[in-house]
Design a protein around this motif. Sequence first.
Motif, short mmCIF file in Angstrom:
data_model
loop_
_atom_site.label_atom_id
_atom_site.label_comp_id
_atom_site.label_asym_id
_atom_site.label_seq_id
_atom_site.Cartn_x
_atom_site.Cartn_y
_atom_site.Cartn_z
N MET A 219 -5.54 -62.15 25.79
CA MET A 219 -6.05 -60.89 26.26
C MET A 219 -5.85 -59.87 25.15
N LYS A 220 -6.90 -59.29 24.72
CA LYS A 220 -6.87 -58.27 23.67
C LYS A 220 -6.94 -56.89 24.32
N ILE A 221 -6.09 -56.00 23.83
CA ILE A 221 -6.06 -54.63 24.35
C ILE A 221 -6.31 -53.67 23.20
N GLU A 222 -7.35 -52.87 23.36
CA GLU A 222 -7.69 -51.87 22.35
C GLU A 222 -6.91 -50.60 22.66
N THR A 223 -5.98 -50.25 21.79
CA THR A 223 -5.05 -49.15 22.08
C THR A 223 -5.75 -47.79 22.21
N LYS A 224 -6.82 -47.58 21.49
CA LYS A 224 -7.51 -46.28 21.54
C LYS A 224 -8.20 -46.05 22.88
N LEU A 225 -8.50 -47.14 23.59
CA LEU A 225 -9.19 -47.01 24.87
C LEU A 225 -8.23 -46.91 26.06
N LEU A 226 -6.94 -47.01 25.81
CA LEU A 226 -5.96 -46.95 26.89
C LEU A 226 -5.80 -45.51 27.40
N GLU A 227 -5.64 -45.40 28.71
CA GLU A 227 -5.30 -44.11 29.31
C GLU A 227 -3.81 -43.87 29.07
N GLU B 113 2.07 -44.42 20.24
CA GLU B 113 3.11 -45.29 20.79
C GLU B 113 2.61 -45.90 22.10
N VAL B 114 2.77 -47.22 22.22
CA VAL B 114 2.35 -47.92 23.44
C VAL B 114 3.55 -48.69 23.97
N THR B 115 3.84 -48.50 25.27
CA THR B 115 4.96 -49.17 25.92
C THR B 115 4.44 -50.02 27.07
N PHE B 116 4.84 -51.28 27.08
CA PHE B 116 4.49 -52.20 28.16
C PHE B 116 5.72 -52.42 29.02
N ASN B 117 5.65 -52.09 30.31
CA ASN B 117 6.69 -52.45 31.28
C ASN B 117 6.09 -53.53 32.16
N LEU B 118 6.51 -54.77 31.95
CA LEU B 118 5.81 -55.90 32.57
C LEU B 118 6.75 -56.82 33.32
N THR B 119 6.19 -57.47 34.32
CA THR B 119 6.83 -58.58 35.00
C THR B 119 5.94 -59.79 34.75
N GLU C 16 10.29 -55.00 28.60
CA GLU C 16 9.71 -53.77 28.09
C GLU C 16 9.44 -53.99 26.61
N ILE C 17 8.20 -53.79 26.20
CA ILE C 17 7.78 -54.04 24.82
C ILE C 17 7.24 -52.73 24.27
N LEU C 18 7.76 -52.34 23.12
CA LEU C 18 7.39 -51.05 22.54
C LEU C 18 6.67 -51.25 21.20
N PHE C 19 5.47 -50.72 21.13
CA PHE C 19 4.71 -50.66 19.88
C PHE C 19 4.84 -49.24 19.38
N SER C 20 5.54 -49.08 18.25
CA SER C 20 5.83 -47.74 17.76
C SER C 20 6.06 -47.75 16.26
N ASN C 21 5.94 -46.60 15.64
CA ASN C 21 6.27 -46.46 14.22
C ASN C 21 7.71 -46.01 14.02
N VAL D 41 4.94 -53.03 15.39
CA VAL D 41 4.22 -51.90 14.79
C VAL D 41 2.88 -51.79 15.51
N PRO D 42 2.46 -50.58 15.86
CA PRO D 42 1.18 -50.45 16.59
C PRO D 42 -0.02 -50.84 15.73
N THR D 43 -0.99 -51.44 16.39
CA THR D 43 -2.25 -51.82 15.76
C THR D 43 -3.39 -51.34 16.64
N ASP D 44 -4.58 -51.36 16.11
CA ASP D 44 -5.74 -50.93 16.90
C ASP D 44 -6.01 -51.86 18.07
N ILE D 45 -5.78 -53.16 17.85
CA ILE D 45 -5.97 -54.15 18.91
C ILE D 45 -4.68 -54.95 19.06
N ILE D 46 -4.14 -54.97 20.26
CA ILE D 46 -2.92 -55.71 20.56
C ILE D 46 -3.30 -57.02 21.22
N ASP D 47 -2.84 -58.13 20.64
CA ASP D 47 -3.07 -59.44 21.25
C ASP D 47 -1.92 -59.71 22.22
#
Length: 144
Positions: free
Chosen positions: A1-9, A48-54, A79-84, A92-98
């Motif tokens: 599943m690819k997630i485009e970070t710029k399109l996230l709310e 910065e993108v943070t995933f809180n997942l089960t 909890e997974i954090l994409f941040s600088n 590290v944050p990228t435009d598309i997160i796999d």
Amino acid sequence: MKIETKLLESKTLIDNPIDLNYLINDAADIISLNDVNVKGTIYRKYDEVTFNLTVTLDVVQKCTYTLKPVTYPLTFDTEILFSNDLETYDYVPTDIIDLDEVIFAEILLHKEVNVYHESANPSDFQDPKETHPAFKSLKEKYKD
């Protein structure tokens, strides 16, 4: 599943099944990962993108002794954090997160290290313990 970070709310809910079996070649002891489901919330704040997942799944793993398949359920929160920010980031944050690769890495961290098939007998796979020759004579001498 690819997630485009710029399109996230700023807050996005996720509840998706994913197939990770194409990644199993990277793990020597896993046979398959079945019914993988990722549920949680994705927060985006600037770059910065943070995933809180089960994560829930059924793991089919090789027995440590016999290599026969052993199936067990696995559920964990992460909890997974994409941040600088070098002090807090996981990635590290990228435009598309796999997300597939990130979840697979988390599963490798949370799975059992050793599993045993019900038919496995550990004594069949261990060398018998022998007394060191220097101590054999002492054992005989103090047999009483």
